[in-house]
Design an enzyme around this catalytic site. Structure first.
Site, short mmCIF file in Angstrom:
data_model
loop_
_atom_site.label_atom_id
_atom_site.label_comp_id
_atom_site.label_asym_id
_atom_site.label_seq_id
_atom_site.Cartn_x
_atom_site.Cartn_y
_atom_site.Cartn_z
N ASP A 132 0.86 -1.14 -0.07
CA ASP A 132 0.07 -0.03 -0.04
C ASP A 132 0.80 1.30 0.12
OD1 ASP A 132 1.09 0.08 2.40
OD2 ASP A 132 -0.85 0.00 3.53
N GLY A 133 2.17 1.20 -0.24
CA GLY A 133 3.10 2.38 0.02
C GLY A 133 3.72 2.51 1.01
N GLU A 134 3.07 1.92 2.26
CA GLU A 134 3.79 2.53 3.70
C GLU A 134 5.16 1.90 3.68
OE1 GLU A 134 1.61 1.28 6.95
OE2 GLU A 134 -0.15 2.62 6.36
N ARG A 170 12.20 27.46 -1.38
CA ARG A 170 11.88 28.31 -2.42
C ARG A 170 10.54 29.18 -1.55
NH1 ARG A 170 13.42 24.06 -5.82
NH2 ARG A 170 15.11 24.76 -7.33
N GLN A 171 9.52 28.46 -1.36
CA GLN A 171 8.34 28.89 -0.83
C GLN A 171 8.52 29.62 0.34
OE1 GLN A 171 5.87 29.29 -2.94
NE2 GLN A 171 4.10 29.71 -1.87
N HIS A 225 16.32 33.55 0.32
CA HIS A 225 16.14 34.77 -0.09
C HIS A 225 15.72 36.04 0.72
CE1 HIS A 225 18.43 33.51 -3.70
NE2 HIS A 225 17.59 32.46 -3.96
N LYS A 252 16.87 37.50 -15.98
CA LYS A 252 15.93 36.52 -16.54
C LYS A 252 14.46 36.94 -16.19
CE LYS A 252 15.27 32.79 -13.69
NZ LYS A 252 15.62 31.28 -13.16
N ARG A 255 10.89 34.71 -16.30
CA ARG A 255 10.28 33.37 -16.35
C ARG A 255 8.88 33.67 -16.76
NH1 ARG A 255 11.55 28.63 -14.79
NH2 ARG A 255 13.73 29.33 -13.79
N ASP A 294 25.58 28.25 -10.96
CA ASP A 294 24.50 28.68 -9.95
C ASP A 294 24.25 27.46 -8.71
OD1 ASP A 294 22.11 29.78 -9.14
OD2 ASP A 294 21.06 29.19 -11.14
#
Length: 298
Positions: free
Chosen positions: A41-43, A98-99, A133, A197, A199, A223
């Site tokens: 089941d993925g566990e 990032r978020q 950032h 840049k 995006r 980078d």
């Protein structure tokens, strides 16, 4: 660096055994591989050594992170019950950084959520070039007492210096790369600049080269992260059109989605170098000595 071995255990998973073993060799920590079993089941079931010393280090890069975060929760909680009193996470790549704000109403600020999750599991965190950032320190994202950041730029720049005999021009593919490019350039007295840049989506970008002399020069694009490869490919193509004698790429985190390396090569990139933060055929620079030094300093 002191040659006195550290006392403790370094836990890793089988897919990162090679780099974890190198770190264990540098520090004297005993290496133990966490066993995993996946149910239909993925566990996931994990199995650690039956008893652990007070100091435990867990090496787990968080590229492709979702299942790994669950594994870390299971490992960290189990380690506490098996004797661990101080847990250090070595995550050369940190996901969900990032978020860091809600760009649109209702969005989850994943940096705060995942950072708090990791801080609840570990006493210390070591990472390399995290994507920060709008916060000044890693500790703001992951509120542990020892939140340590290693810089990949000096390691990559030293490698570039051994590979490029001509005058090097370092170029960042966007404005966000300036901190890495500037640091690397200062180390060897190289000229540097960054592209502008715009995006339009995950795989659609417009690039404008900096106003620097390119013709006939050895250019290295640098980078912190390479994922889809579209930004690097566009920058490389423009540099070739501008007359660059060579275009190489150096990145800290070789995420490289399927087809990314081919895209970059087709754009005119000669050589591709990365650190071993993420296992990849382009790995040319090891972060292990730097990580081992930080572990000794804890």
């Amino acid at each position: 660096m002191s040659s006195v071995p550290l006392s403790g255990v370094l836990l890793c998973f089988d897919d990162e055994r090679t780099v974890a073993q190198a770190c264990a060799n540098h520090t004297g920590l005993a290496l133990a591989v966490v066993e995993r079993h996946r149910f239909p089941d993925g566990e996931v079931k994990v199995r650690l050594p039956a008893a652990l010393p007070p100091r435990v280090v867990v090496w787990r890069g968080l590229h492709q992170p979702n299942e790994k975060l669950v594994e870390l929760m299971l490992v960290a909680r189990a380690a506490r019950t098996l004797g661990a009193q101080h847990l250090t996470l070595v995550a050369p790549y940190l996901a969900y950084m990032r978020q860091d704000i809600a760009f649109n109403p209702g969005e989850a600020v994943s940096q705060r959520i995942v950072g708090a999750f990791l801080a609840d599991l570990f006493d210390a965190v070591i990472t390399v070039d995290p994507h920060l950032h709008r916060v000044a320190t890693l500790q703001e994202a992951i509120p542990v007492r020892d939140a340590m950041v290693l810089d990949g730029a000096p390691l990559l720049s030293d490698h570039i210096a051994t590979q490029c005999t001509a005058d090097v021009l370092l170029i960042g593919p966007d404005e966000e790369s300036l901190q890495w490019v500037a640091q690397a350039a200062r180390r060897h007295g190289w000229e540097h600049g960054v592209c502008r840049k715009t995006r339009h989506g995950d795989r659609e970008v417009d690039i404008e080269l900096p106003t620097l002399a390119v013709r006939g020069r050895a250019v290295v694009l640098m980078d912190d992260v390479a994922s889809s490869g579209h930004t690097l490919a566009r920058a490389a193509a423009l540099l070739r059109e501008a007359g660059a004698a060579s275009v190489d790429v150096a990145v800290t985190h070789a995420l490289f989605a399927e087809g990314a390396v081919a895209l970059i090569r087709e754009a005119g990139v000669d050589r591709l170098w990365s650190t071993d933060c993420i296992p990849h055929p382009s790995n040319a620079v090891s972060i292990v000595p730097a990580v081992a030094a930080r572990l000794r300093g804890l």
